[in-house]
Every structure is written in structure tokens, then in C-alpha cells.
Design a protein around this motif. Structure first.
Motif, PDB file in Angstrom:
ATOM      1  N   ARG A 151      -9.897  11.577  28.682  1.00  0.00           N
ATOM      2  CA  ARG A 151     -10.703  10.702  27.937  1.00  0.00           C
ATOM      3  C   ARG A 151     -10.890   9.413  29.308  1.00  0.00           C
ATOM      4  N   ALA A 152     -10.323   9.968  30.531  1.00  0.00           N
ATOM      5  CA  ALA A 152     -10.102   9.204  31.232  1.00  0.00           C
ATOM      6  C   ALA A 152     -11.716   9.537  32.399  1.00  0.00           C
ATOM      7  N   TRP A 153     -11.583   7.688  33.048  1.00  0.00           N
ATOM      8  CA  TRP A 153     -12.812   7.459  33.689  1.00  0.00           C
ATOM      9  C   TRP A 153     -12.798   8.800  35.496  1.00  0.00           C
ATOM     10  N   GLY A 154     -13.318   9.440  35.406  1.00  0.00           N
ATOM     11  CA  GLY A 154     -13.032   9.955  36.609  1.00  0.00           C
ATOM     12  C   GLY A 154     -11.982  11.042  37.245  1.00  0.00           C
ATOM     13  N   LEU A 155     -12.210  11.861  36.063  1.00  0.00           N
ATOM     14  CA  LEU A 155     -11.036  13.000  35.997  1.00  0.00           C
ATOM     15  C   LEU A 155     -11.425  14.204  36.720  1.00  0.00           C
ATOM     16  N   GLU A 156     -10.031  14.505  37.298  1.00  0.00           N
ATOM     17  CA  GLU A 156     -10.093  15.578  38.620  1.00  0.00           C
ATOM     18  C   GLU A 156      -8.828  16.533  38.521  1.00  0.00           C
ATOM     19  N   PRO A 157      -9.162  17.932  39.114  1.00  0.00           N
ATOM     20  CA  PRO A 157      -7.456  18.771  38.108  1.00  0.00           C
ATOM     21  C   PRO A 157      -6.660  18.227  38.609  1.00  0.00           C
ATOM     22  N   ASN A 158      -6.052  16.571  39.962  1.00  0.00           N
ATOM     23  CA  ASN A 158      -5.198  16.428  40.457  1.00  0.00           C
ATOM     24  C   ASN A 158      -4.795  15.199  39.337  1.00  0.00           C
ATOM     25  N   SER A 159      -5.463  14.810  38.293  1.00  0.00           N
ATOM     26  CA  SER A 159      -5.003  13.392  37.460  1.00  0.00           C
ATOM     27  C   SER A 159      -3.932  13.468  36.926  1.00  0.00           C
ATOM     28  N   ARG A 160      -3.394  12.895  36.973  1.00  0.00           N
ATOM     29  CA  ARG A 160      -2.144  12.044  35.557  1.00  0.00           C
ATOM     30  C   ARG A 160      -1.996  11.006  35.593  1.00  0.00           C
ATOM     31  N   LEU A 161      -1.672  10.950  35.012  1.00  0.00           N
ATOM     32  CA  LEU A 161      -0.704   9.252  33.483  1.00  0.00           C
ATOM     33  C   LEU A 161       0.052   9.227  34.711  1.00  0.00           C
ATOM     34  N   ALA A 162      -0.230   7.757  35.451  1.00  0.00           N
ATOM     35  CA  ALA A 162       0.785   7.479  36.415  1.00  0.00           C
ATOM     36  C   ALA A 162       2.169   6.913  35.150  1.00  0.00           C
ATOM     37  N   CYS A 163       2.254   6.837  34.253  1.00  0.00           N
ATOM     38  CA  CYS A 163       3.481   6.361  33.399  1.00  0.00           C
ATOM     39  C   CYS A 163       3.986   7.020  32.871  1.00  0.00           C
ATOM     40  N   GLN A 164       2.976   8.748  33.318  1.00  0.00           N
ATOM     41  CA  GLN A 164       4.517  10.154  32.564  1.00  0.00           C
ATOM     42  C   GLN A 164       4.260  10.620  34.101  1.00  0.00           C
ATOM     43  N   ALA A 165       3.948  10.739  35.003  1.00  0.00           N
ATOM     44  CA  ALA A 165       4.215  10.726  35.948  1.00  0.00           C
ATOM     45  C   ALA A 165       5.364  11.230  37.033  1.00  0.00           C
TER      46      ALA A 165
ATOM     47  N   HIS B 180      -1.581  -1.262  32.684  1.00  0.00           N
ATOM     48  CA  HIS B 180      -0.890   0.075  31.645  1.00  0.00           C
ATOM     49  C   HIS B 180      -1.034  -0.607  30.169  1.00  0.00           C
ATOM     50  N   ALA B 181      -1.533  -0.247  29.731  1.00  0.00           N
ATOM     51  CA  ALA B 181      -2.461  -1.420  28.172  1.00  0.00           C
ATOM     52  C   ALA B 181      -1.861  -0.638  27.654  1.00  0.00           C
ATOM     53  N   CYS B 182      -1.206   0.608  26.813  1.00  0.00           N
ATOM     54  CA  CYS B 182      -0.128   0.470  26.168  1.00  0.00           C
ATOM     55  C   CYS B 182       1.148   0.641  26.615  1.00  0.00           C
ATOM     56  N   GLU B 183       1.869  -0.057  27.721  1.00  0.00           N
ATOM     57  CA  GLU B 183       2.471  -0.244  28.107  1.00  0.00           C
ATOM     58  C   GLU B 183       3.476   0.896  28.032  1.00  0.00           C
ATOM     59  N   MET B 184       2.872   1.451  28.414  1.00  0.00           N
ATOM     60  CA  MET B 184       3.470   3.081  29.112  1.00  0.00           C
ATOM     61  C   MET B 184       3.844   3.685  28.448  1.00  0.00           C
ATOM     62  N   SER B 185       2.995   3.793  27.166  1.00  0.00           N
ATOM     63  CA  SER B 185       3.309   4.577  25.934  1.00  0.00           C
ATOM     64  C   SER B 185       2.521   5.835  26.232  1.00  0.00           C
ATOM     65  N   CYS B 186       2.128   6.111  26.915  1.00  0.00           N
ATOM     66  CA  CYS B 186       1.244   7.342  26.776  1.00  0.00           C
ATOM     67  C   CYS B 186       0.354   7.400  25.873  1.00  0.00           C
ATOM     68  N   ALA B 187      -0.280   5.968  25.479  1.00  0.00           N
ATOM     69  CA  ALA B 187      -1.182   6.196  24.467  1.00  0.00           C
ATOM     70  C   ALA B 187      -3.078   6.038  24.662  1.00  0.00           C
ATOM     71  N   CYS B 188      -3.066   5.179  26.084  1.00  0.00           N
ATOM     72  CA  CYS B 188      -4.492   5.526  26.434  1.00  0.00           C
ATOM     73  C   CYS B 188      -4.344   5.775  27.767  1.00  0.00           C
ATOM     74  N   THR B 189      -5.426   5.354  28.880  1.00  0.00           N
ATOM     75  CA  THR B 189      -5.592   6.065  30.120  1.00  0.00           C
ATOM     76  C   THR B 189      -6.015   5.117  31.081  1.00  0.00           C
ATOM     77  N   THR B 190      -5.416   4.134  30.767  1.00  0.00           N
ATOM     78  CA  THR B 190      -5.078   3.024  31.597  1.00  0.00           C
ATOM     79  C   THR B 190      -4.722   3.659  33.238  1.00  0.00           C
ATOM     80  N   CYS B 191      -3.729   3.433  33.245  1.00  0.00           N
ATOM     81  CA  CYS B 191      -2.772   4.164  34.488  1.00  0.00           C
ATOM     82  C   CYS B 191      -2.941   5.383  35.218  1.00  0.00           C
ATOM     83  N   HIS B 192      -4.420   5.721  34.417  1.00  0.00           N
ATOM     84  CA  HIS B 192      -5.094   6.974  35.062  1.00  0.00           C
ATOM     85  C   HIS B 192      -4.996   7.333  36.537  1.00  0.00           C
TER      86      HIS B 192
END
Length: 112
Positions: free
Chosen positions: A75-89, A40-52
Motif C-alpha cells: 500500500r506504500a506510495w512509490g513502492l520499489e523492490p528495495n523498499s522497507r518500512l523504517a520501523c521494521q528495518a 511514523h503515524a502508527c508509532e512504529m508498530s508496523c500498522a501503516c506505511t508512513t515510514c516507508h
């Protein structure tokens, strides 16, 4: 309490895991608080995709995505229709099964 089952991931939880968390917790917070060091490189501020994460079961129980999350997920690697950012879900009452993708776009971690 809601159960999140994490499918095996070579680095973060090789044997897989199952954690019990209170409703209203983000998936990212839930994993970190239970010893699964999800990036969670952005410290859960919804500014990156590392918590995909990919939500394999229970996707519909999560709240709708805001536009910022949707834009970042493109921009997330391996994006799928049921992808989420863990910091926002945010976890609801429905149990979840999630998969952590094999790679992320964290260039600092990948030594690029």
C-alpha cells in the motif's frame, strides 16, 4: 556503529544527512533520534506505511521482512523492490544509503 546516509528530501532533510547509529537500531529510530522527523503515524508498530523508505545501498544487510511488513508495503506510495518500512528495518554492520519517498499515504498530514 553503522552510518546511514539519507539522500536529500525537500521536507525532512533538504541537504541530505549522515548519521552514525548502533547496530540493532531501526532505521526509523535512528532518523528520529538524529533530528530527522520521519513520519511514523502508527508509532512504529508496523500498522501503516508512513515510514516507508527506499534502501539504495545496503539492502541485503537488513533482516528478512516478516509477512505483516510485506503486506503493508503493498500500500506504500512509490513502492520499489528495495523498499522497507523504517520501523521494521534493523540496522546491521553494513552502512546504508536511504531515500525517503516524496509522498506518503498519511491522509491526516496531506489534509484529505
Amino acid at each position: 556503529m553503522t552510518i546511514i546516509r539519507i539522500l536529500p528530501h525537500q521536507e525532512y532533510c533538504p541537504m541530505g544527512a549522515s548519521v552514525q547509529v548502533p547496530v540493532g537500531t531501526s532505521i526509523c529510530e535512528a532518523l528520529i533520534e538524529n533530528g530527522i522527523a520521519l513520519e511514523h503515524a502508527c508509532e512504529m508498530s508496523c500498522a501503516c506505511t508512513t515510514c516507508h523508505v527506499i534502501v539504495r545501498e545496503g539492502f541485503a544487510s537488513l533482516g528478512e521482512m516478516e509477512e505483516t511488513e510485506e503486506d503493508l508495503l503493498d500500500r506504500a506510495w512509490g513502492l520499489e523492490p528495495n523498499s522497507r518500512l523504517a520501523c521494521q528495518a534493523i540496522v546491521a554492520k553494513t552502512d546504508l544509503v536511504i531515500e525517503i519517498p516524496r509522498y506518503s499515504i498519511n491522509h491526516a498530514k496531506e489534509k484529505h
